[in-house]
Motif scaffolding. Sequence first.
Motif, mmCIF file in Angstrom:
data_model
loop_
_atom_site.group_PDB
_atom_site.id
_atom_site.type_symbol
_atom_site.label_atom_id
_atom_site.label_comp_id
_atom_site.label_asym_id
_atom_site.label_seq_id
_atom_site.Cartn_x
_atom_site.Cartn_y
_atom_site.Cartn_z
ATOM 1 N N THR A 1 1.864 8.814 1.768
ATOM 2 C CA THR A 1 3.055 8.744 2.609
ATOM 3 C C THR A 1 4.323 9.217 1.922
ATOM 4 O O THR A 1 5.127 9.927 2.498
ATOM 5 N N ILE A 2 4.512 8.796 0.699
ATOM 6 C CA ILE A 2 5.674 9.199 -0.091
ATOM 7 C C ILE A 2 5.229 9.205 -1.547
ATOM 8 O O ILE A 2 4.523 8.307 -1.985
ATOM 9 N N SER A 3 5.630 10.187 -2.252
ATOM 10 C CA SER A 3 5.232 10.293 -3.659
ATOM 11 C C SER A 3 5.854 9.173 -4.474
ATOM 12 O O SER A 3 7.012 8.811 -4.280
ATOM 13 N N GLY A 4 5.080 8.640 -5.404
ATOM 14 C CA GLY A 4 5.611 7.653 -6.323
ATOM 15 C C GLY A 4 6.714 8.237 -7.199
ATOM 16 O O GLY A 4 7.524 7.506 -7.754
ATOM 17 N N ARG B 1 0.806 -1.224 0.000
ATOM 18 C CA ARG B 1 0.000 0.000 0.000
ATOM 19 C C ARG B 1 0.840 1.276 0.000
ATOM 20 O O ARG B 1 0.319 2.370 -0.091
ATOM 21 N N ALA B 2 2.173 1.127 0.108
ATOM 22 C CA ALA B 2 3.067 2.288 0.122
ATOM 23 C C ALA B 2 4.450 1.850 -0.368
ATOM 24 O O ALA B 2 4.798 0.670 -0.262
ATOM 25 N N PRO B 3 5.241 2.777 -0.906
ATOM 26 C CA PRO B 3 6.557 2.410 -1.439
ATOM 27 C C PRO B 3 7.478 1.706 -0.437
ATOM 28 O O PRO B 3 8.119 0.717 -0.788
ATOM 29 N N TYR B 4 7.552 2.193 0.801
ATOM 30 C CA TYR B 4 8.442 1.535 1.766
ATOM 31 C C TYR B 4 7.939 0.140 2.126
ATOM 32 O O TYR B 4 8.734 -0.770 2.333
ATOM 33 N N GLU B 5 6.640 -0.041 2.174
ATOM 34 C CA GLU B 5 6.068 -1.373 2.385
ATOM 35 C C GLU B 5 6.433 -2.277 1.201
ATOM 36 O O GLU B 5 6.748 -3.450 1.370
#
Length: 129
Positions: free
Chosen positions: A62-65, A37-41
């Motif tokens: 959370t963080i931009s793609g 669901r997020a880049p760090y995940e």
Amino acid sequence: MTDEKRSRILIIDDDDAVCTAYQRLLTEANFDVRVARAPYEGLEATTDWPPDVIILDLLMPTISGFDGPKLFKKNPRTRDAILVACSGVISDEEATRFRRIGFDEILPKPVAAFALVQRVKGFLATRAS
């Protein structure tokens, strides 16, 4: 085909409906698929599972793609993956910009079921040649 021989696709998108649909379609097409669901995940998911393709939504809370190339292209587990920018609005000018910052491919949303599978197969075929 065994899991070791199936291409691995990592989908990173904060929209549950998109993740569910893409995962179902690509799994039915015999890809090994994981969702984050997020880049760090997503990066965490690659610890023991290096993907062949990463489909990354560009607009997330959370963080931009847009930071995806920095995150994934510099990591040894993901640097060889095909990094795909996925967004609802992609003009020719933006597509050029996305490639310039490190994305390998562009996937506009929404994408039809058949087109999604064919595009991913195309990304992999291009890389193989």
